[in-house]
Design an enzyme around this catalytic site. Sequence first.
Site, PDB file in Angstrom:
ATOM      1  N   ASP A 132       0.870  -1.189   0.000  1.00 18.38           N
ATOM      2  CA  ASP A 132       0.000   0.000   0.000  1.00 18.38           C
ATOM      3  C   ASP A 132       0.897   1.225   0.000  1.00 18.38           C
ATOM      4  O   ASP A 132       1.631   1.466   0.954  1.00 18.38           O
ATOM      5  CB  ASP A 132      -0.902   0.000   1.234  1.00 18.38           C
ATOM      6  CG  ASP A 132      -2.005   1.053   1.179  1.00 18.38           C
ATOM      7  OD1 ASP A 132      -1.850   2.045   0.432  1.00 18.38           O
ATOM      8  OD2 ASP A 132      -3.005   0.900   1.892  1.00 18.38           O
ATOM      9  N   ARG A 134      -0.360   4.417  -0.787  1.00 20.53           N
ATOM     10  CA  ARG A 134      -1.205   5.601  -0.827  1.00 20.53           C
ATOM     11  C   ARG A 134      -0.769   6.633   0.192  1.00 20.53           C
ATOM     12  O   ARG A 134      -0.270   6.297   1.265  1.00 20.53           O
ATOM     13  CB  ARG A 134      -2.670   5.220  -0.574  1.00 20.53           C
ATOM     14  CG  ARG A 134      -3.310   4.445  -1.691  1.00 20.53           C
ATOM     15  CD  ARG A 134      -4.692   3.960  -1.312  1.00 20.53           C
ATOM     16  NE  ARG A 134      -4.640   2.973  -0.226  1.00 20.53           N
ATOM     17  CZ  ARG A 134      -5.720   2.385   0.297  1.00 20.53           C
ATOM     18  NH1 ARG A 134      -6.925   2.696  -0.172  1.00 20.53           N
ATOM     19  NH2 ARG A 134      -5.595   1.493   1.263  1.00 20.53           N
TER      20      ARG A 134
END
EC number: 3.5.4.25
Length: 207
Positions: A132, A134
């Site tokens: 991840d 983000r």
Amino acid sequence: MTELAGFTRRAAETRLPTRYGDFNAVGYQDPTSAHEHMALVYGDVKKGRDPLTRVHSECLTGDVFASTRCECGDQLAAAMKAIVAEGAGILIYLQGHEGRGIGLLAKLKAMRLQEEGLDTVDANVALGLPVDCRDYQAAADILQDLGVPAVRLLSNNPDKVESLKRYGISISEQVPLLIEVNDENLPYLKAKRERLDHHLPQLDDIL
């Protein structure tokens, strides 16, 4: 045009009628990434208690093509309905978050690996990509631009909560956004709960 602390800039604003209700759409540009983000604002978000807010990651397969492999499209619809039912709230739609930040083509490759038996976490790792990657700086900038320093966040993701807090946004409540389980999204949701610590109590009676 307003420049924010994190360099995200307000660039456009218009009324956006939807099947759920009439929103005020505010567009933002992030010159550090060239991504364009949008905030859908419903009602008076500065009046009363902290506004119900969804920070939604772009998902072409789920949001546009209604893929049942993930819960993204259903979460987007459920969040808009909840905000309208509340009478006020914000939905922030973030570009550049496809596949938890790895991009559309990489996500499709990861989905193929999932068909071969890997879960959503191991598929990213097998491609040499982050699980991840983000970042929620733009979302925090947008909330600050809208004059909203604290929110009730529609999310099952503890990392999203902590990231927004690091960027100066107060989370007064984490509100679950639970979607019905089906045969296609069960492996994905299972991995999100067991590998990424998402709060998904609807799986309790299944797993």
